[in-house]
Design a protein around this motif. Structure first.
Motif, PDB file in Angstrom:
ATOM      1  N   LEU A 224       0.834  -1.195   0.000  1.00 25.63           N
ATOM      2  CA  LEU A 224       0.000   0.000   0.000  1.00 25.63           C
ATOM      3  C   LEU A 224       0.872   1.250   0.000  1.00 25.63           C
ATOM      4  O   LEU A 224       0.594   2.216  -0.722  1.00 25.63           O
ATOM      5  N   GLY A 225       1.946   1.207   0.792  1.00 21.71           N
ATOM      6  CA  GLY A 225       2.857   2.345   0.835  1.00 21.71           C
ATOM      7  C   GLY A 225       3.556   2.575  -0.487  1.00 21.71           C
ATOM      8  O   GLY A 225       3.613   3.702  -0.997  1.00 21.71           O
ATOM      9  N   GLN A 229       3.212   5.875  -2.808  1.00 24.82           N
ATOM     10  CA  GLN A 229       4.417   6.677  -3.053  1.00 24.82           C
ATOM     11  C   GLN A 229       4.703   6.826  -4.534  1.00 24.82           C
ATOM     12  O   GLN A 229       5.264   7.838  -4.971  1.00 24.82           O
ATOM     13  N   HIS A 230       4.315   5.817  -5.317  1.00 27.89           N
ATOM     14  CA  HIS A 230       4.554   5.840  -6.760  1.00 27.89           C
ATOM     15  C   HIS A 230       3.248   5.716  -7.537  1.00 27.89           C
ATOM     16  O   HIS A 230       3.173   5.023  -8.555  1.00 27.89           O
ATOM     17  N   TRP A 258       9.758   8.795  11.075  1.00 29.03           N
ATOM     18  CA  TRP A 258      11.069   9.277  10.662  1.00 29.03           C
ATOM     19  C   TRP A 258      11.070   9.966   9.297  1.00 29.03           C
ATOM     20  O   TRP A 258      11.910   9.678   8.442  1.00 29.03           O
ATOM     21  N   ASN A 259      10.106  10.864   9.099  1.00 32.78           N
ATOM     22  CA  ASN A 259      10.029  11.679   7.871  1.00 32.78           C
ATOM     23  C   ASN A 259       9.910  10.838   6.603  1.00 32.78           C
ATOM     24  O   ASN A 259      10.382  11.232   5.528  1.00 32.78           O
ATOM     25  N   ASP A 260       9.233   9.711   6.713  1.00 28.41           N
ATOM     26  CA  ASP A 260       9.070   8.861   5.536  1.00 28.41           C
ATOM     27  C   ASP A 260       8.224   9.520   4.461  1.00 28.41           C
ATOM     28  O   ASP A 260       8.249   9.092   3.312  1.00 28.41           O
ATOM     29  N   GLY A 303      -4.086   8.784   3.742  1.00 23.73           N
ATOM     30  CA  GLY A 303      -5.109   9.692   3.235  1.00 23.73           C
ATOM     31  C   GLY A 303      -5.074   9.805   1.725  1.00 23.73           C
ATOM     32  O   GLY A 303      -6.121   9.874   1.066  1.00 23.73           O
ATOM     33  N   VAL A 304      -3.877   9.823   1.154  1.00 23.21           N
ATOM     34  CA  VAL A 304      -3.741   9.860  -0.306  1.00 23.21           C
ATOM     35  C   VAL A 304      -4.335   8.593  -0.912  1.00 23.21           C
ATOM     36  O   VAL A 304      -5.108   8.644  -1.880  1.00 23.21           O
ATOM     37  N   PHE A 305      -3.995   7.442  -0.345  1.00 23.46           N
ATOM     38  CA  PHE A 305      -4.500   6.168  -0.867  1.00 23.46           C
ATOM     39  C   PHE A 305      -6.024   6.124  -0.789  1.00 23.46           C
ATOM     40  O   PHE A 305      -6.695   5.728  -1.753  1.00 23.46           O
TER      41      PHE A 305
END
Length: 359
Positions: A224-225, A229-230, A258-260, A303-305
């Motif tokens: 999902l991440g 992200q892409h 950690w600012n991912d 939230g984007v997903f």
């Protein structure tokens, strides 16, 4: 759309170290990574004893159920994200000094399996393939062939990874003659399966809660991440990190993990320390504008997903930062978002240099 304002994401502030802090600082390479030590200690003190307790024969009935539910909650909703992204950071930048580097195996072979992360496969996949190919074929986890605002496409993407991802990774590493990574991934994967099978004969319900469910959850969250992200990929410049990745700023997620959220700068500078991303973003903000990069303000990956799967491009566009007036209107942003989620069936005819070489 939004204007760029102050950044609230974490950076490094020199603390006043205690004696306990200084004890651990002698083992790690970078003082900025001291929070990783304290996260590790919390997991060792809280989660690992609960995992052992679930296998104890004296814990039965409703008491076992209470511990199981609490373990599942702490594992998957409290510790999984910070641990997974800590492992991500330390895969790119080793935590321990060279003389203590073997301590890394405690994370990968003892702690990681508790979160469903099979030993060594994450490193082999993430650095050995994903960053090497930058989300384009032959990266087996590339999002490009999929319609990236489609629930059906995401399910196909996830199921392919869940059932065939390791085999595809091993085949890729063999083609690229990265045999050391191949053997590490294979050993880690088979060891995890053997552990789960063996412990199932000891206590099957405990093995489901401690290892099998976290395994499923980890692979779902990971895909999902990566999907999110892409999700917005420019079909003519898929190797340009400003056009194949997104960035999420001013979100609680960045404080927890950690600012991912700074995925563009991570692909541009994979070795950049996690505390440096907000400042690096502000330093290079003109490049984001020039490339019409997708930067979301106060909207994290989840939230984007969620809005992407609902095709709520109006909501997504309302959170996009209009850096230096790169966009003339919210309608232009919506159109760009829709364009960059389209399935990319053929190899692009115009390809930029890999991320590290983009100027």
């Amino acid at each position: 759309m939004r204007t760029l304002g102050p950044i609230s994401d974490p950076g490094f502030v020199q603390p006043a170290y205690t004696r306990f802090d200084r004890f651990w600082l002698q083992f790690i390479k970078d003082e900025r990574d001291l929070p990783f030590i304290y996260l590790t200690l919390r997991i060792v003190a809280v989660l690992m004893p609960m995992a052992v307790l679930l296998y104890m024969p004296f814990l039965t009935g409703w008491a076992w159920g209470v511990v199981a539910v609490l373990y599942f909650y702490l594992n998957n909703l409290v510790f999984k994200g910070p641990f997974g992204l800590m492992l991500h950071c330390t895969s790119h930048r080793p935590l321990f000094k060279p003389e203590y580097k073997n301590a890394y195996y405690f994370w990968t072979w003892v702690m990681a399996p508790l979160f469903g992360n099979t030993p060594e496969t994450y490193y082999s996949h993430h650095l050995g393939m994903h960053h090497a190919e930058n989300n384009v074929a032959p990266d087996e986890s590339t999002t490009m062939p999929y319609q990236r605002d489609s629930v059906r496409s995401f399910l196909a993407y996830f199921l392919d990874f869940f059932f065939f991802g390791v085999l595809e990774l091993l085949a890729y590493l063999r083609r690229k003659n990265r045999m050391k990574l191949l053997y590490r991934a294979l050993l880690g994967e088979l060891s995890f399966y053997a552990l789960c099978i063996g412990l199932s004969f000891v206590n099957f319900p405990a093995t489901v809660v401690v290892f099998i469910l976290p395994f499923f959850m980890f692979r779902l969250i990971t895909m999902l991440g990566n999907w999110t992200q892409h999700a917005f990929v420019c079909p003519t410049e898929p190797l340009n990190p400003y056009k194949n990745s997104i960035t999420c700023i001013n979100v609680k997620y960045n404080h927890k993990c950690w600012n991912d959220g700074y995925h563009i700068s991570h692909h541009y500078r994979p070795g950049l320390h996690w505390t440096e991303h907000p400042a690096f973003f502000l330093k290079t903000v003109d490049k984001y504008a020039q490339n019409k990069a997708i930067v979301f303000d106060r909207l994290d990956f989840l939230g984007v997903f969620y809005n992407l799967m609902r095709k709520r491009y109006d909501v997504l566009a309302s959170h996009v930062v209009n850096i230096n007036g790169a966009f003339s209107s919210q309608e232009e942003i919506e159109a760009l978002l829709r364009h960059r989620t389209q399935r990319i069936k053929d190899e692009p005819t115009i390809v930029m240099q890999p991320a590290a070489a983009v100027s």
